[in-house]
Design a protein around this motif. Structure first.
Motif, short mmCIF file in Angstrom:
data_model
loop_
_atom_site.label_atom_id
_atom_site.label_comp_id
_atom_site.label_asym_id
_atom_site.label_seq_id
_atom_site.Cartn_x
_atom_site.Cartn_y
_atom_site.Cartn_z
N GLN A 264 -1.31 -36.29 8.99
CA GLN A 264 -1.50 -35.08 9.78
C GLN A 264 -0.12 -34.47 9.98
O GLN A 264 0.69 -34.99 10.72
CB GLN A 264 -2.15 -35.40 11.12
N CYS A 265 0.15 -33.38 9.27
CA CYS A 265 1.46 -32.73 9.32
C CYS A 265 1.71 -32.08 10.67
O CYS A 265 0.82 -31.48 11.26
CB CYS A 265 1.50 -31.68 8.20
N ASN A 266 2.93 -32.19 11.17
CA ASN A 266 3.38 -31.52 12.38
C ASN A 266 4.70 -30.83 12.04
O ASN A 266 5.75 -31.48 11.99
CB ASN A 266 3.56 -32.51 13.52
N ALA A 267 4.66 -29.53 11.80
CA ALA A 267 5.82 -28.77 11.32
C ALA A 267 7.00 -28.82 12.30
O ALA A 267 8.15 -28.70 11.87
CB ALA A 267 5.43 -27.32 11.05
N ARG B 200 9.61 -34.32 5.22
CA ARG B 200 8.25 -34.86 5.08
C ARG B 200 8.03 -36.01 6.05
O ARG B 200 7.03 -36.06 6.75
CB ARG B 200 8.01 -35.33 3.64
N ALA C 13 7.93 -34.84 9.73
CA ALA C 13 6.73 -34.06 10.03
C ALA C 13 5.47 -34.92 9.96
O ALA C 13 4.39 -34.47 10.36
CB ALA C 13 6.61 -32.89 9.05
N ALA D 264 4.03 -35.83 7.22
CA ALA D 264 3.22 -35.29 6.13
C ALA D 264 3.15 -36.28 4.97
O ALA D 264 4.05 -37.10 4.78
CB ALA D 264 3.83 -33.98 5.63
N ARG E 158 0.04 -31.70 4.23
CA ARG E 158 1.12 -31.20 3.38
C ARG E 158 2.08 -30.33 4.19
O ARG E 158 1.69 -29.47 4.96
CB ARG E 158 0.54 -30.37 2.24
N LEU E 159 3.37 -30.55 3.98
CA LEU E 159 4.43 -29.73 4.58
C LEU E 159 4.90 -28.74 3.54
O LEU E 159 5.17 -29.10 2.39
CB LEU E 159 5.60 -30.61 5.02
N HIS F 76 6.04 -24.88 7.49
CA HIS F 76 4.69 -24.85 8.03
C HIS F 76 3.81 -25.86 7.30
O HIS F 76 4.15 -26.30 6.20
CB HIS F 76 4.08 -23.44 7.99
N CYS F 77 2.73 -26.21 7.92
CA CYS F 77 1.81 -27.17 7.33
C CYS F 77 0.65 -26.42 6.68
O CYS F 77 0.35 -25.30 7.03
CB CYS F 77 1.27 -28.11 8.41
#
Length: 103
Positions: free
Chosen positions: A38-41, A61, A64, A66, A86-87, A101-102
């Motif tokens: 779970q990506c977190n930008a 990566r 984040a 990702a 994905r980042l 951004h994700c």
């Protein structure tokens, strides 16, 4: 003819017999589950303004959370499917990160 076809179809639909206890099929371990990313930008904001390098991509990566990272260059055609793991690193013409951004 119709009766024979119905019998063949019924035979195809029959469930497979359960493996006997202690058999090799029953003892086979389940395949490990694929990791869910779970990506977190916000974790990758440190990259903004920096020159993109493989090391920067890996660090962004990881921070984040990702599973993958992609670099988006100016005017580059990209797929629009959503990938929550994905980042995306948007870079300028000189290869400096201008946004993260994700998706």
């Amino acid at each position: 003819m119709t009766l024979a076809t119905a019998a063949l179809l019924a035979a195809c639909a029959a469930p497979a017999p359960a493996p006997a206890p202690g058999s090799a099929a029953a003892a086979a371990p389940a395949a490990p589950a694929e990791p869910v990313f779970q990506c977190n930008a916000e974790g990758a904001r440190f990259a903004v303004g920096q020159q993109v390098t493989p090391q920067l991509e890996a660090a962004a990566r990881a921070r984040a959370g990702a599973g993958t990272v992609r670099v988006l260059k100016p005017n580059q055609a990209v797929t629009m499917e959503l990938n929550a793991g994905r980042l995306n690193l948007s870079v300028d013409a000189r290869g400096r990160v201008k946004d993260v951004h994700c998706g």
